[in-house]
Design an enzyme around this catalytic site. Sequence first.
Site, PDB file in Angstrom:
ATOM      1  N   ASP A 172     -22.343  54.030  35.969  1.00  0.00           N
ATOM      2  CA  ASP A 172     -21.873  55.283  35.431  1.00  0.00           C
ATOM      3  C   ASP A 172     -22.636  55.491  34.111  1.00  0.00           C
ATOM      4  O   ASP A 172     -23.219  54.543  33.587  1.00  0.00           O
ATOM      5  CB  ASP A 172     -20.360  55.122  35.212  1.00  0.00           C
ATOM      6  CG  ASP A 172     -19.802  56.125  34.261  1.00  0.00           C
ATOM      7  OD1 ASP A 172     -19.937  57.316  34.539  1.00  0.00           O
ATOM      8  OD2 ASP A 172     -19.240  55.716  33.218  1.00  0.00           O
ATOM      9  N   ASP A 174     -21.690  57.877  30.791  1.00  0.00           N
ATOM     10  CA  ASP A 174     -20.880  57.896  29.570  1.00  0.00           C
ATOM     11  C   ASP A 174     -19.897  56.726  29.527  1.00  0.00           C
ATOM     12  O   ASP A 174     -19.201  56.475  30.505  1.00  0.00           O
ATOM     13  CB  ASP A 174     -20.076  59.202  29.472  1.00  0.00           C
ATOM     14  CG  ASP A 174     -20.968  60.405  29.275  1.00  0.00           C
ATOM     15  OD1 ASP A 174     -21.899  60.581  30.081  1.00  0.00           O
ATOM     16  OD2 ASP A 174     -20.749  61.164  28.321  1.00  0.00           O
ATOM     17  N   ASP A 180     -19.612  57.894  24.773  1.00  0.00           N
ATOM     18  CA  ASP A 180     -19.277  59.173  25.404  1.00  0.00           C
ATOM     19  C   ASP A 180     -20.152  60.291  24.833  1.00  0.00           C
ATOM     20  O   ASP A 180     -20.204  60.494  23.624  1.00  0.00           O
ATOM     21  CB  ASP A 180     -17.793  59.474  25.144  1.00  0.00           C
ATOM     22  CG  ASP A 180     -17.234  60.417  26.181  1.00  0.00           C
ATOM     23  OD1 ASP A 180     -17.955  60.723  27.159  1.00  0.00           O
ATOM     24  OD2 ASP A 180     -16.079  60.857  26.019  1.00  0.00           O
ATOM     25  N   THR A 208     -23.829  59.542  37.796  1.00  0.00           N
ATOM     26  CA  THR A 208     -23.045  60.154  36.721  1.00  0.00           C
ATOM     27  C   THR A 208     -22.467  61.500  37.148  1.00  0.00           C
ATOM     28  O   THR A 208     -22.998  62.141  38.049  1.00  0.00           O
ATOM     29  CB  THR A 208     -23.959  60.330  35.473  1.00  0.00           C
ATOM     30  OG1 THR A 208     -23.375  61.241  34.580  1.00  0.00           O
ATOM     31  CG2 THR A 208     -25.319  60.860  35.843  1.00  0.00           C
ATOM     32  N   LYS A 384     -18.342  60.052  43.583  1.00  0.00           N
ATOM     33  CA  LYS A 384     -19.244  58.914  43.369  1.00  0.00           C
ATOM     34  C   LYS A 384     -19.359  58.020  44.608  1.00  0.00           C
ATOM     35  O   LYS A 384     -20.348  57.319  44.770  1.00  0.00           O
ATOM     36  CB  LYS A 384     -18.817  58.112  42.140  1.00  0.00           C
ATOM     37  CG  LYS A 384     -19.083  58.872  40.853  1.00  0.00           C
ATOM     38  CD  LYS A 384     -19.182  57.990  39.636  1.00  0.00           C
ATOM     39  CE  LYS A 384     -19.408  58.864  38.405  1.00  0.00           C
ATOM     40  NZ  LYS A 384     -19.577  58.128  37.170  1.00  0.00           N
ATOM     41  N   ASP A 411     -16.369  52.944  33.922  1.00  0.00           N
ATOM     42  CA  ASP A 411     -15.199  52.828  33.038  1.00  0.00           C
ATOM     43  C   ASP A 411     -13.996  53.592  33.564  1.00  0.00           C
ATOM     44  O   ASP A 411     -12.903  53.434  33.045  1.00  0.00           O
ATOM     45  CB  ASP A 411     -15.534  53.357  31.630  1.00  0.00           C
ATOM     46  CG  ASP A 411     -15.814  54.846  31.644  1.00  0.00           C
ATOM     47  OD1 ASP A 411     -16.764  55.262  32.334  1.00  0.00           O
ATOM     48  OD2 ASP A 411     -15.075  55.603  30.986  1.00  0.00           O
TER      49      ASP A 411
END
EC number: 3.1.3.99
Length: 450
Positions: A172, A174, A180, A208, A384, A411
Amino acid sequence: MSSRYRVEYHLKSHRKDEFIDWVKGLLASPFVLHAVSHEGDYNDDLATTQRVRSQYADIFKDIEGLIKDKIEFDSRNMSQDEIEDGASSQSLNILGQSRLNLLVPSIGTFFTELPLEQAFLWEDSQRAISARRMVAPSFNDIRHILNTAQIFHFKKQENLHNGKVLRLVTFDGDVTLYEDGGSLVYTNPVIPYILKLLRCGINVGIVTAAGYDEAGTYENRLKGLIVALHDSTDIPVSQKQNLTRMGGESSYLFRYYEDPEEDNFGFRQIDKEEWLLPRMKAWSLEDVEKTLDFAERTLNRLRKRLNLPSEISIIRKVRAVGIVPGERYDEASKRQVPVKLDREQLEEIVLTLQNTLESFAPSRRIQFSCFDGGSDVWCDIGGKDLGVRSLQQFYNPESPIQPSETLHVGDQFAPVGSANDFKARLAGCTLWIASPQETVNYLHRLLETD
Ligand code: IMP
Ligand code: MG
């Protein structure tokens, strides 16, 4: 935040991971009953720690066995497609359910066995979990133990270093690779590890939510990485181009390229025909448009109902719609100050969006992901899981990469409806990290040679 609020907040079901909670519950018994020692008696204290450690370790050994049984059960009773689609054996009532499914009904698919006892002992040696008398094994302890077990699984296998056992690592953006809203600058400590993965022949995808259909924005945000890759003379170009970026969850695919004659390098967009999964090709443009229109109307309605400040704006893209914070001029400090959404507002928005779209016919015919990005809320077309699956096919259409050969690092793993990495669990193994530093630490352990 009052402690009462904090307690209730943790009771919210959309923030809970049922499996981790269940493990926590199992560990609570030895903690409550045995993590007690006589103050000042060193030998007694040591004996208590050892007793508690061995009880925690036994529990992890048992869970390890339950996971192994579930994998065997699923492979006997579910087709490969069902396993890969993440269908839980819960839906196969006629055939019964694995014991782990009975104990934790929302459990997902495990693609590999997990050496949990060994992982617990390692984490315990670092975090002294069994030496604690006041704080029981926590959500974070268990998250780390699960991650470590996944790392041990891949490390245990031979051939990690030639892209055979672990063929694809996806990240991922951020919070996982950079802070972020940040960028991957040249000095980011994750870069040498990404280069090492590519050097080992392992494919790397950055999957992402950030969705743009031109390469420039991604090149800017990943500048440090692509410059470092370009400068690496010890990685053949054929391996360098195993770096991809999947944007907008599963909407835009870019691949690294180098053109030595023109002294050019960066990302080049890959034609959708080359990588779209058949199920994505089947989505009608009309359903996509109707879904985004409906999501946009819902966001506008919420903006009014929650009486949000006018600086909070709604952004419509080709494959996404989002509500984002704004800025306002502050007379006192004579500068622009951020106008943010509160935590409760973000949650109200994401849950309403998810719920209303779930009952809207055109959205049900396609796939979408609603998530709370920490300061904004988005509804993206796709997910995703599809992003990771597309990469698994794209890298090797003849012999697609399997979920058991894939590791996604992210995350956002809270249950579906408010997080977007969660869906990647349907397509591969995962590491649930909480900061870019944790990503670096795990990669270090994965790639270090003993
Ligand atoms: P990720 O963590 O890399 O998946 O990125 C998530 C963040 O990307 C969101 O919180 C947004 O701030 C940002 N973002 C930018 N464009 C988009 C978009 O089109 N859809 C979703 N998120 C976006
Ligand atoms: Mg993220």
